[in-house]
Design an enzyme around this catalytic site. Structure first.
Site, short mmCIF file in Angstrom:
data_model
loop_
_atom_site.label_atom_id
_atom_site.label_comp_id
_atom_site.label_asym_id
_atom_site.label_seq_id
_atom_site.Cartn_x
_atom_site.Cartn_y
_atom_site.Cartn_z
N PRO A 82 9.52 82.94 47.27
CA PRO A 82 8.60 83.22 48.31
C PRO A 82 7.47 82.86 46.99
O PRO A 82 8.45 83.89 45.98
CB PRO A 82 7.21 84.17 48.38
CG PRO A 82 9.41 84.77 49.81
CD PRO A 82 10.91 83.90 48.73
N CYS A 83 6.38 82.63 47.08
CA CYS A 83 5.94 82.67 45.81
C CYS A 83 4.74 83.52 45.20
O CYS A 83 4.09 83.48 44.43
CB CYS A 83 5.49 81.04 45.47
SG CYS A 83 4.16 80.44 46.41
N GLN A 84 3.96 84.11 46.55
CA GLN A 84 2.45 84.91 46.29
C GLN A 84 3.13 85.71 45.41
O GLN A 84 1.32 85.55 44.32
CB GLN A 84 2.44 85.46 47.68
CG GLN A 84 2.09 84.69 48.58
CD GLN A 84 3.60 84.34 49.76
OE1 GLN A 84 4.86 84.67 48.77
NE2 GLN A 84 3.42 83.17 50.66
#
Length: 172
Positions: A82-84
């Site tokens: 996940p990159c958030q």
């Protein structure tokens, strides 16, 4: 298996876009893992010859992976954690707990020991605010014997009809 064809598994697979690119490059997807049910349902449709695990990656065991891949050799592990939290657009919280999910990637790589690893993420991973995470990624993989290199690639340079820059970390 054809010459230069690698079997791979995709962690944080989503609907399987990264896997699709690897398949178009001649490699064989054996398994996709993601916690999002809609994504893994789509992955299953897009990758009919691969197995799918829908669930929390921290609960995925090496024995489960070996069972589902029928103990075939896994030459490569790919994935886009996940990159958030790394994003430079929006909040991009450096304390986002998902920023630590790369450690699950490391755990699975340590158990499988593929020849190659490829992580994909937003370019914000290379931002100063995320320096400690990037250093941790490199350090954790080096501890288990992998040499890494990070590069930013832009999709339009590879025939994709869109401009999208992404960080790729490759290890051997």
């Amino acid at each position: 298996m054809e010459k230069n064809q690698f079997n791979f598994i995709d962690l944080f697979s989503g609907c399987g876009g990264f896997s699709k690119g690897m398949e178009l490059a001649g490699h064989k997807c054996l398994l996709g893992v993601d916690f999002n049910k809609d994504a893994t349902d789509t992955f299953a449709i897009n990758h009919k010859n691969a197995q799918v695990i829908n669930g929390d990656i921290s609960q995925v065991s090496i024995s489960q992976i070996k069972l589902l891949t029928k103990s075939r050799p896994i030459h490569m592990i790919i994935g886009g954690p996940p990159c958030q939290g790394f994003s430079t657009v929006g909040r991009g919280n450096v304390d986002d707990e998902r920023n630590q999910l790369f450690r699950e990637f490391v755990r699975i790589v340590a158990g499988i020991k593929p020849k190659i690893i490829v992580l994909e993420n937003v370019t914000g991973l290379l931002a100063e605010k995320n320096k400690h995470i990037l250093q941790a990624i490199f350090s954790e993989f080096q501890k288990i014997g992998y040499n890494l290199e990070a590069r930013v690639l832009s999709s339009e340079e590879y025939g994709v009809p869109e401009k999208r820059r992404r960080t790729f970390i490759m290890g051997v």
